[in-house]
Design a protein around this motif. Structure first.
Motif, PDB file in Angstrom:
ATOM      1  N   GLU A 107     -38.900  42.508  57.050  1.00  0.00           N
ATOM      2  CA  GLU A 107     -37.859  42.718  56.038  1.00  0.00           C
ATOM      3  C   GLU A 107     -38.419  42.341  54.683  1.00  0.00           C
ATOM      4  O   GLU A 107     -38.922  41.225  54.509  1.00  0.00           O
ATOM      5  CB  GLU A 107     -36.642  41.855  56.375  1.00  0.00           C
ATOM      6  CG  GLU A 107     -35.547  41.827  55.343  1.00  0.00           C
ATOM      7  CD  GLU A 107     -34.943  43.185  55.049  1.00  0.00           C
ATOM      8  OE1 GLU A 107     -35.162  43.686  53.930  1.00  0.00           O
ATOM      9  OE2 GLU A 107     -34.274  43.745  55.930  1.00  0.00           O
ATOM     10  N   ASP A 108     -38.358  43.272  53.711  1.00  0.00           N
ATOM     11  CA  ASP A 108     -38.934  42.976  52.397  1.00  0.00           C
ATOM     12  C   ASP A 108     -37.941  42.349  51.425  1.00  0.00           C
ATOM     13  O   ASP A 108     -38.311  41.939  50.337  1.00  0.00           O
ATOM     14  CB  ASP A 108     -39.593  44.217  51.789  1.00  0.00           C
ATOM     15  CG  ASP A 108     -38.623  45.361  51.564  1.00  0.00           C
ATOM     16  OD1 ASP A 108     -37.447  45.263  51.966  1.00  0.00           O
ATOM     17  OD2 ASP A 108     -39.052  46.381  50.986  1.00  0.00           O
ATOM     18  N   SER A 109     -36.688  42.216  51.832  1.00  0.00           N
ATOM     19  CA  SER A 109     -35.680  41.580  50.986  1.00  0.00           C
ATOM     20  C   SER A 109     -35.380  40.179  51.523  1.00  0.00           C
ATOM     21  O   SER A 109     -34.865  40.033  52.638  1.00  0.00           O
ATOM     22  CB  SER A 109     -34.397  42.421  50.971  1.00  0.00           C
ATOM     23  OG  SER A 109     -33.319  41.670  50.479  1.00  0.00           O
ATOM     24  N   GLU A 110     -35.673  39.185  50.730  1.00  0.00           N
ATOM     25  CA  GLU A 110     -35.411  37.798  51.140  1.00  0.00           C
ATOM     26  C   GLU A 110     -33.912  37.588  51.384  1.00  0.00           C
ATOM     27  O   GLU A 110     -33.517  36.920  52.338  1.00  0.00           O
ATOM     28  CB  GLU A 110     -35.911  36.830  50.063  1.00  0.00           C
ATOM     29  CG  GLU A 110     -35.815  35.387  50.452  1.00  0.00           C
ATOM     30  CD  GLU A 110     -36.782  35.001  51.565  1.00  0.00           C
ATOM     31  OE1 GLU A 110     -36.399  34.144  52.385  1.00  0.00           O
ATOM     32  OE2 GLU A 110     -37.898  35.533  51.615  1.00  0.00           O
ATOM     33  N   GLU A 111     -33.087  38.185  50.552  1.00  0.00           N
ATOM     34  CA  GLU A 111     -31.631  38.054  50.695  1.00  0.00           C
ATOM     35  C   GLU A 111     -31.157  38.643  52.024  1.00  0.00           C
ATOM     36  O   GLU A 111     -30.369  38.026  52.744  1.00  0.00           O
ATOM     37  CB  GLU A 111     -30.937  38.745  49.524  1.00  0.00           C
ATOM     38  CG  GLU A 111     -29.431  38.610  49.537  1.00  0.00           C
ATOM     39  CD  GLU A 111     -28.811  39.266  48.314  1.00  0.00           C
ATOM     40  OE1 GLU A 111     -28.091  40.268  48.510  1.00  0.00           O
ATOM     41  OE2 GLU A 111     -29.057  38.779  47.189  1.00  0.00           O
ATOM     42  N   ASP A 112     -31.646  39.836  52.368  1.00  0.00           N
ATOM     43  CA  ASP A 112     -31.250  40.465  53.633  1.00  0.00           C
ATOM     44  C   ASP A 112     -31.762  39.669  54.828  1.00  0.00           C
ATOM     45  O   ASP A 112     -31.070  39.537  55.833  1.00  0.00           O
ATOM     46  CB  ASP A 112     -31.756  41.914  53.698  1.00  0.00           C
ATOM     47  CG  ASP A 112     -30.969  42.838  52.780  1.00  0.00           C
ATOM     48  OD1 ASP A 112     -29.939  42.408  52.219  1.00  0.00           O
ATOM     49  OD2 ASP A 112     -31.388  43.997  52.616  1.00  0.00           O
ATOM     50  N   TYR A 149     -43.158  40.592  55.322  1.00  0.00           N
ATOM     51  CA  TYR A 149     -42.603  41.421  54.263  1.00  0.00           C
ATOM     52  C   TYR A 149     -43.215  42.810  54.149  1.00  0.00           C
ATOM     53  O   TYR A 149     -42.656  43.682  53.511  1.00  0.00           O
ATOM     54  CB  TYR A 149     -42.792  40.715  52.909  1.00  0.00           C
ATOM     55  CG  TYR A 149     -42.114  39.380  52.844  1.00  0.00           C
ATOM     56  CD1 TYR A 149     -40.822  39.270  52.359  1.00  0.00           C
ATOM     57  CD2 TYR A 149     -42.749  38.222  53.281  1.00  0.00           C
ATOM     58  CE1 TYR A 149     -40.176  38.043  52.302  1.00  0.00           C
ATOM     59  CE2 TYR A 149     -42.120  36.997  53.221  1.00  0.00           C
ATOM     60  CZ  TYR A 149     -40.834  36.911  52.737  1.00  0.00           C
ATOM     61  OH  TYR A 149     -40.205  35.701  52.690  1.00  0.00           O
ATOM     62  N   ASP A 158     -36.411  46.334  59.117  1.00  0.00           N
ATOM     63  CA  ASP A 158     -35.733  47.177  58.138  1.00  0.00           C
ATOM     64  C   ASP A 158     -36.384  48.558  58.225  1.00  0.00           C
ATOM     65  O   ASP A 158     -37.514  48.689  58.702  1.00  0.00           O
ATOM     66  CB  ASP A 158     -35.905  46.570  56.750  1.00  0.00           C
ATOM     67  CG  ASP A 158     -35.060  47.252  55.688  1.00  0.00           C
ATOM     68  OD1 ASP A 158     -34.197  48.087  56.026  1.00  0.00           O
ATOM     69  OD2 ASP A 158     -35.262  46.943  54.500  1.00  0.00           O
ATOM     70  N   LYS A 194     -41.182  48.652  50.964  1.00  0.00           N
ATOM     71  CA  LYS A 194     -42.072  49.121  49.889  1.00  0.00           C
ATOM     72  C   LYS A 194     -43.390  49.607  50.485  1.00  0.00           C
ATOM     73  O   LYS A 194     -44.155  48.830  51.042  1.00  0.00           O
ATOM     74  CB  LYS A 194     -42.311  47.986  48.901  1.00  0.00           C
ATOM     75  CG  LYS A 194     -41.062  47.572  48.176  1.00  0.00           C
ATOM     76  CD  LYS A 194     -41.305  46.372  47.288  1.00  0.00           C
ATOM     77  CE  LYS A 194     -39.987  45.941  46.670  1.00  0.00           C
ATOM     78  NZ  LYS A 194     -39.514  44.658  47.178  1.00  0.00           N
TER      79      LYS A 194
END
Length: 156
Positions: free
Chosen positions: A10-15, A36, A56, A60
């Motif tokens: 997952e490249d989004s820390e929030e997700d 990531y 995910d 990117k």
């Protein structure tokens, strides 16, 4: 019992934090590694095999379908759950055909713990069935060898 080993791409820390918060609210006993990008994901595939991969789709320079291919190329035999935003039906079908076990939309993360349990139970049942078939085939070969050595057998 050992903790469930989860590899999360997952490249989004929030997700990633939302996924972990959901899993922490469940009764799953797990440890996780969070990567990531493709390079870190492939590195983890070359290490200790995870029990399950959560990925995910849109990353990117990389995507969940390519991650599935990398998983297969490394001979990793663990369930793969796509945890992503909504995708066009064609892409979802392509991912499922490529080996994704489940597709969970991030807006419905509450379903993730149960999905993990279901795919792990299915994998265990499949592995048990394969083991039983393997044992049956070995037993059949031993019986055939014994019949051949004693010159007895079944005649019709």
């Amino acid at each position: 019992m050992e903790k469930l080993r989860i590899l999360m791409l997952e490249d989004s820390e929030e997700d990633a934090m939302l996924v972990l918060a959901t899993l922490n609210q469940s009764d799953l006993d797990f440890e996780h590694e969070h990567v990531y990008d493709q390079s870190a994901f492939v590195d983890k595939l070359e290490g200790k095999t995870p029990d399950i991969i959560l990925s995910d789709y849109g990353l990117k320079g990389y995507n969940g379908l390519a991650a599935l291919r990398d998983k297969k190329e490394h001979g990793i035999n663990c369930p793969f759950i796509m945890v992503t935003g909504s995708l066009p039906d064609e892409i979802v079908v392509e991912c499922l055909k490529a080996g994704a076990h489940v597709y969970i939309i991030k807006d419905r993360l509450i379903r993730l713990p149960d999905a993990i349990k279901v795919v792990l139970n299915r994998q265990k049942a499949d592995n048990d069935r394969k083991d039983a078939l393997s044992e049956l085939l070995k037993s059949q070969k031993r019986l055939e060898a014994a019949e051949k050595m004693t010159s007895i057998g079944n005649w019709e």
